[in-house]
Design a protein around this motif. Structure first.
Motif, short mmCIF file in Angstrom:
data_model
loop_
_atom_site.label_atom_id
_atom_site.label_comp_id
_atom_site.label_asym_id
_atom_site.label_seq_id
_atom_site.Cartn_x
_atom_site.Cartn_y
_atom_site.Cartn_z
N THR A 59 6.83 -2.70 -5.78
CA THR A 59 5.73 -1.74 -5.89
C THR A 59 4.43 -2.52 -5.61
N ARG A 60 3.44 -1.92 -5.08
CA ARG A 60 2.17 -2.49 -4.82
C ARG A 60 1.37 -2.04 -5.81
N VAL A 61 0.82 -2.88 -6.26
CA VAL A 61 -0.08 -2.71 -7.53
C VAL A 61 -1.59 -2.93 -7.21
N ARG A 62 -2.62 -2.18 -7.58
CA ARG A 62 -4.02 -2.25 -7.26
C ARG A 62 -4.66 -1.80 -8.51
N ALA A 63 -5.67 -2.67 -9.03
CA ALA A 63 -6.64 -2.21 -10.42
C ALA A 63 -7.83 -2.65 -9.91
N ARG A 64 -8.63 -2.01 -10.58
CA ARG A 64 -10.35 -2.26 -10.62
C ARG A 64 -10.72 -2.38 -11.98
N GLY A 65 -11.39 -3.34 -12.25
CA GLY A 65 -11.88 -3.83 -13.43
C GLY A 65 -13.43 -3.74 -13.59
N ASN A 66 -14.20 -3.08 -14.64
CA ASN A 66 -15.44 -3.41 -15.10
C ASN A 66 -15.53 -4.06 -16.36
N TYR A 67 -16.36 -5.05 -16.22
CA TYR A 67 -16.23 -6.11 -17.41
C TYR A 67 -17.64 -6.31 -18.00
N GLU A 84 -4.82 -6.98 -6.72
CA GLU A 84 -3.89 -6.68 -5.85
C GLU A 84 -2.69 -7.56 -5.57
N GLY A 85 -1.62 -6.76 -5.52
CA GLY A 85 -0.37 -7.58 -5.32
C GLY A 85 0.69 -6.86 -5.39
N LYS A 86 1.96 -7.49 -5.56
CA LYS A 86 3.19 -6.69 -5.52
C LYS A 86 3.98 -7.07 -6.80
N SER A 87 5.08 -6.24 -7.13
CA SER A 87 5.78 -6.62 -8.20
C SER A 87 7.04 -6.38 -7.66
N PRO A 88 8.17 -7.35 -7.63
CA PRO A 88 9.50 -6.92 -6.95
C PRO A 88 10.33 -5.91 -7.59
N ALA A 89 10.04 -5.47 -8.81
CA ALA A 89 10.72 -4.85 -9.59
C ALA A 89 10.08 -3.99 -10.62
N ALA A 90 9.20 -3.13 -10.14
CA ALA A 90 8.50 -2.37 -11.33
C ALA A 90 9.07 -1.29 -11.50
N SER A 91 8.85 -0.62 -12.70
CA SER A 91 9.20 0.41 -13.12
C SER A 91 8.23 1.00 -14.31
N CYS A 92 8.56 2.12 -14.95
CA CYS A 92 7.80 2.76 -15.99
C CYS A 92 7.93 1.56 -17.08
N ARG A 111 -18.10 -16.49 -8.67
CA ARG A 111 -16.72 -15.61 -8.65
C ARG A 111 -15.73 -16.55 -9.18
N SER A 112 -14.53 -15.61 -9.51
CA SER A 112 -13.24 -16.42 -10.06
C SER A 112 -12.32 -15.90 -9.16
N LEU A 113 -11.26 -16.43 -8.62
CA LEU A 113 -10.08 -16.07 -8.03
C LEU A 113 -8.98 -16.36 -8.94
N ILE A 114 -8.21 -15.63 -9.38
CA ILE A 114 -7.05 -15.69 -10.46
C ILE A 114 -5.77 -15.11 -9.94
N VAL A 115 -4.65 -16.07 -9.90
CA VAL A 115 -3.33 -15.71 -9.61
C VAL A 115 -2.53 -15.62 -10.92
N TYR A 116 -1.70 -14.48 -11.02
CA TYR A 116 -1.08 -14.21 -12.11
C TYR A 116 0.46 -14.13 -11.65
N ASP A 117 1.14 -14.49 -12.22
CA ASP A 117 2.82 -14.89 -12.05
C ASP A 117 3.58 -14.52 -13.20
N ARG A 118 2.96 -14.14 -14.10
CA ARG A 118 4.07 -13.98 -15.44
C ARG A 118 3.25 -12.74 -16.13
N ASP A 119 4.34 -11.73 -16.61
CA ASP A 119 3.82 -10.83 -17.34
C ASP A 119 4.72 -10.31 -18.68
N THR A 120 4.02 -9.86 -19.56
CA THR A 120 4.79 -9.15 -20.56
C THR A 120 4.40 -7.53 -20.82
N THR A 121 5.10 -6.71 -20.78
CA THR A 121 5.00 -5.43 -20.50
C THR A 121 5.67 -4.69 -21.78
N LEU A 122 4.94 -3.77 -22.55
CA LEU A 122 5.45 -2.94 -23.70
C LEU A 122 5.02 -1.55 -23.21
#
Length: 179
Positions: A59-67, A84-92, A111-122
């Motif tokens: 799944t392609r994931v896109r998000a916009r944040g206002n901070y 922006e990026g991809k999750s190789p196995a995203a679901s609900c 600016r900051s460029l952040i690379v995320y490579d780990r997640d915890t979802t609940l």
């Protein structure tokens, strides 16, 4: 009392001390820009393509944040983020092993460029909590760990996971850059 030579040594020593005091903060300021943390809170809007269902798929994931970010003690400023990026196995239920990049633009032009490579979802009662972990690879906070936590509600009923899928979510976001 000192003589010419003693006066020259004293003046040279004084000049060295003054130059050290004057120049040290500038060097430390540059270093602290990369070593001190940043804390941002605000909102996030995400989209998923294809829509999330119960079946995991790429799944392609896109998000916009206002901070609103605290970039140094006593100083806050607005910032926007685009992820922006991809999750190789995203679901609900999970974003499983995401490969995401977030570009954060601060009001002061940095600016900051952040690379995320780990997640915890609940997901509980329709509320989705996603914690992304990674590292700042460029700009403000370079080299520091980064964590983004989003507490979101889907834009559709959670039962859409069983049919057409969830196309997006909106909620609160917290971005923390620091040791």
């Amino acid at each position: 009392m000192f003589g010419r030579r003693g006066a020259a040594v004293a003046l040279s020593s004084l000049a060295l001390v003054v130059s050290s005091v004057v120049w040290a903060p500038a060097g430390q300021a540059h270093e602290s820009e990369h070593k001190e943390g940043v804390l941002c809170t605000g909102s996030s809007t995400s989209t998923y393509d294809p829509a999330l269902t119960l079946v995991p798929r790429q799944t392609r994931v896109r998000a916009r944040g206002n901070y609103e970010c605290t970039v140094e003690p006593g100083r806050t400023e607005p910032a926007t983020g685009y992820m922006e990026g991809k999750s190789p196995a995203a679901s609900c239920i999970t974003l499983d092993s995401p490969h995401l990049r977030e570009f954060v633009h601060y009001a002061d032009g940095k600016r900051s460029l952040i690379v995320y490579d780990r997640d915890t979802t609940l997901r509980v009662a329709g509320v989705l909590v996603v914690e992304l972990s990674g590292r700042v690879v460029e700009g403000r906070g370079e080299g520091l760990a980064a964590q983004r936590i989003v507490t979101a509600l889907p834009r559709q009923l959670p039962t859409e996971c069983l049919t057409s899928g969830l196309r997006g979510s909106e909620g609160g976001a917290r971005l923390e850059i620091g040791p």
